[in-house]
Design a protein around this motif. Structure first.
Motif, PDB file in Angstrom:
ATOM      1  N   GLY A 117      27.526  87.481  11.112  1.00 22.93           N
ATOM      2  CA  GLY A 117      26.822  86.432  10.731  1.00 22.93           C
ATOM      3  C   GLY A 117      25.790  86.629   9.440  1.00 22.93           C
ATOM      4  N   LEU A 118      25.564  88.082   9.088  1.00 20.61           N
ATOM      5  CA  LEU A 118      24.452  88.182   8.018  1.00 20.61           C
ATOM      6  C   LEU A 118      25.224  87.825   6.504  1.00 20.61           C
ATOM      7  N   CYS A 119      24.221  87.752   5.717  1.00 18.10           N
ATOM      8  CA  CYS A 119      24.572  87.229   4.427  1.00 18.10           C
ATOM      9  C   CYS A 119      25.315  88.549   3.484  1.00 18.10           C
ATOM     10  N   LYS A 120      26.492  88.589   3.837  1.00 20.17           N
ATOM     11  CA  LYS A 120      27.356  89.692   3.317  1.00 20.17           C
ATOM     12  C   LYS A 120      28.745  89.390   3.608  1.00 20.17           C
ATOM     13  N   PRO A 121      29.806  90.027   2.836  1.00 23.87           N
ATOM     14  CA  PRO A 121      31.115  89.793   3.276  1.00 23.87           C
ATOM     15  C   PRO A 121      31.307  90.339   4.535  1.00 23.87           C
ATOM     16  N   MET A 122      32.318  89.724   5.267  1.00 24.22           N
ATOM     17  CA  MET A 122      32.734  90.406   6.671  1.00 24.22           C
ATOM     18  C   MET A 122      32.879  91.804   6.464  1.00 24.22           C
ATOM     19  N   GLY A 123      32.287  92.631   7.325  1.00 22.86           N
ATOM     20  CA  GLY A 123      32.944  94.302   7.246  1.00 22.86           C
ATOM     21  C   GLY A 123      32.302  94.722   6.259  1.00 22.86           C
ATOM     22  N   ALA A 124      31.621  94.310   5.186  1.00 23.89           N
ATOM     23  CA  ALA A 124      31.332  94.942   4.157  1.00 23.89           C
ATOM     24  C   ALA A 124      30.767  96.236   4.232  1.00 23.89           C
ATOM     25  N   GLY A 142      31.423  98.492   6.459  1.00 23.09           N
ATOM     26  CA  GLY A 142      32.454  99.451   6.905  1.00 23.09           C
ATOM     27  C   GLY A 142      31.841  99.957   8.373  1.00 23.09           C
ATOM     28  N   THR A 143      32.211 101.254   8.593  1.00 23.42           N
ATOM     29  CA  THR A 143      31.845 102.266   9.832  1.00 23.42           C
ATOM     30  C   THR A 143      30.200 101.811  10.152  1.00 23.42           C
ATOM     31  N   LEU A 144      29.296 101.767   9.123  1.00 22.92           N
ATOM     32  CA  LEU A 144      27.938 101.407   9.227  1.00 22.92           C
ATOM     33  C   LEU A 144      27.684 100.320  10.093  1.00 22.92           C
ATOM     34  N   GLU A 145      28.516  99.382  10.414  1.00 24.97           N
ATOM     35  CA  GLU A 145      28.203  98.178  11.109  1.00 24.97           C
ATOM     36  C   GLU A 145      28.528  98.624  12.497  1.00 24.97           C
ATOM     37  N   ASP A 146      29.539  99.139  12.901  1.00 30.39           N
ATOM     38  CA  ASP A 146      29.889  99.467  14.192  1.00 30.39           C
ATOM     39  C   ASP A 146      28.688 100.623  14.569  1.00 30.39           C
ATOM     40  N   TRP A 147      28.350 101.390  13.897  1.00 30.67           N
ATOM     41  CA  TRP A 147      27.266 102.434  13.985  1.00 30.67           C
ATOM     42  C   TRP A 147      26.081 101.741  14.570  1.00 30.67           C
ATOM     43  N   ALA A 148      25.732 100.733  13.786  1.00 33.10           N
ATOM     44  CA  ALA A 148      24.485  99.782  13.956  1.00 33.10           C
ATOM     45  C   ALA A 148      24.495  99.101  15.307  1.00 33.10           C
TER      46      ALA A 148
END
Length: 363
Positions: free
Chosen positions: A70-77, A79-85
């Motif tokens: 839901g953050l102000c960015k394209p979905m999955g932009a 990458g792996t950093l989203e999973d790691w966070a």
């Protein structure tokens, strides 16, 4: 990462309750109020679930991923950093951060790497004595790992679990006794506990041991049912030019070792992890498995890097699939077998109802 995005790009910090907007619990069936409560960051939002001792890892991870999406960015932009966070936040139950990582390098010799005249198979392009020289360079501070650790302010711990003594030739007999396997596992668990008590909040795993690429390929065959041709590659070589003869030799050694256990062919009969390590080795691989066991117990994030460590992670996860929640798969290895190991780790994670760790990035 999540904290930065929350503060400057997305919604308010998801890990902090809003003290000025206290909402009553939603009545049963009132979905609208429940959704509004979640958006406000109280009760059912990320802040609430992070503080809930009954919430599962998957619940926390899913809520964090929902927030990141839901953050102000394209979905999955990212990458792996989203999973790691999300993975790190779910493990730690707070704004995800690593401030005091430590790298543990386990070292051991392999009987299959001994010269043929000494009862081994000479599986490596290098003599077995090189393991001891690398161990000395680590202790003296001039190995590549020492330079990288110092440059990144990462403590380096070296644990010798069998250099000089080594295992037996797994192509013709059991590499270790069950007692020796358990001792290597216990040594690693003790090291992790000591480092965790000293305040280290993330573990990076490494290994040294001439011949351990051959042994890891052998373990992978036994765990996955894949052929040696699909699991085996060059390992450490003296040149960057591929040598098919080196691979053919390793494949033949692996087939010789597997032939001792026809009942386990194609993984029709599952291996017990300790039995598998006892038969094929090696001591440093068993130690990595032990470190992963303890990190899973303590909820410590673990960086899984390289072919040997990835295969050890598969062996550990085969025994305890829930360990995969702590796995952060790092660099993609040149060894083709790593892709098989990663695929199986991800499958075990999904079968356990956990979010599978993303594949490692190319090196």
């Amino acid at each position: 990462t999540v904290g930065l995005w929350s503060r400057f790009v997305g919604k308010p910090d998801v890990f902090k309750r809003e003290e000025t907007k206290t909402k009553a619990p939603s009545p049963p069936g009132d979905e609208t109020q429940g959704e509004a409560q979640e958006e406000g960051g109280t009760g059912g939002g990320c802040g609430g679930i992070m503080l809930d001792p009954q919430a599962s890892f998957s619940d926390k991870y899913d809520q964090l991923m929902k927030h990141i999406d839901g953050l102000c960015k394209p979905m999955g932009a990212l990458g792996t950093l989203e999973d790691w966070a999300a993975r790190l936040g779910a493990l730690q139950g707070k704004v995800p951060a690593v401030s005091n990582p430590v790298c543990i390098v386990f070292a051991g010799d392999h009987g299959v790497a001994r010269a043929i005249e000494d009862g081994g198979e000479a599986c490596s392009s290098f003599p077995q004595a090189i393991t001891k020289k690398i161990l000395m360079s680590l202790h003296e501070g001039w190995a590549g790992a020492c330079v990288l650790a110092e440059a990144n302010n990462v403590k380096l711990r070296v644990v010798d679990v069998g250099v000089g003594t080594g295992t037996r030739n797994c192509a013709v007999e059991a590499a270790m006794s069950l007692g020796e396997v358990e001792a290597a596992i216990a040594a690693a668990e003790d090291a992790v506990v000591e480092l965790a008590e000293a305040g280290h909040d993330a573990i990076v795993l490494g290994e040294i041991g001439i011949g351990n690429t051959t042994v890891s390929s052998l373990l992978l065959c036994a765990l996955s049912g894949e052929s040696p041709e699909n699991c085996c590659d060059q390992g450490a070589t003296k040149t960057k030019v591929p040598d098919p003869q080196v691979v053919r030799k390793k494949v033949a050694i692996i087939k010789k070792a597997l032939a001792r256990f026809p009942e386990y062919a194609s993984s029709k009969v599952p291996w017990r992890t300790t039995t598998l390590l006892s038969q094929f080795g090696g001591a440093e691989i068993a130690a990595i498995v032990g470190a992963l066991f303890k990190c899973g117990e303590l909820g410590l994030p673990v960086l899984i890097d390289g072919f040997i460590v990835t295969v050890a992670a598969l062996a550990a996860a085969t025994s305890q699939p829930e360990l995969t929640r702590t796995f952060f798969l790092a660099t993609k290895s040149a060894e083709k077998g790593q892709e098989i190991a990663v695929g199986r780790i991800r499958a075990l994670s999904e079968e356990a109802g956990l979010p599978p760790p993303p594949p490692p990035a190319p090196g």
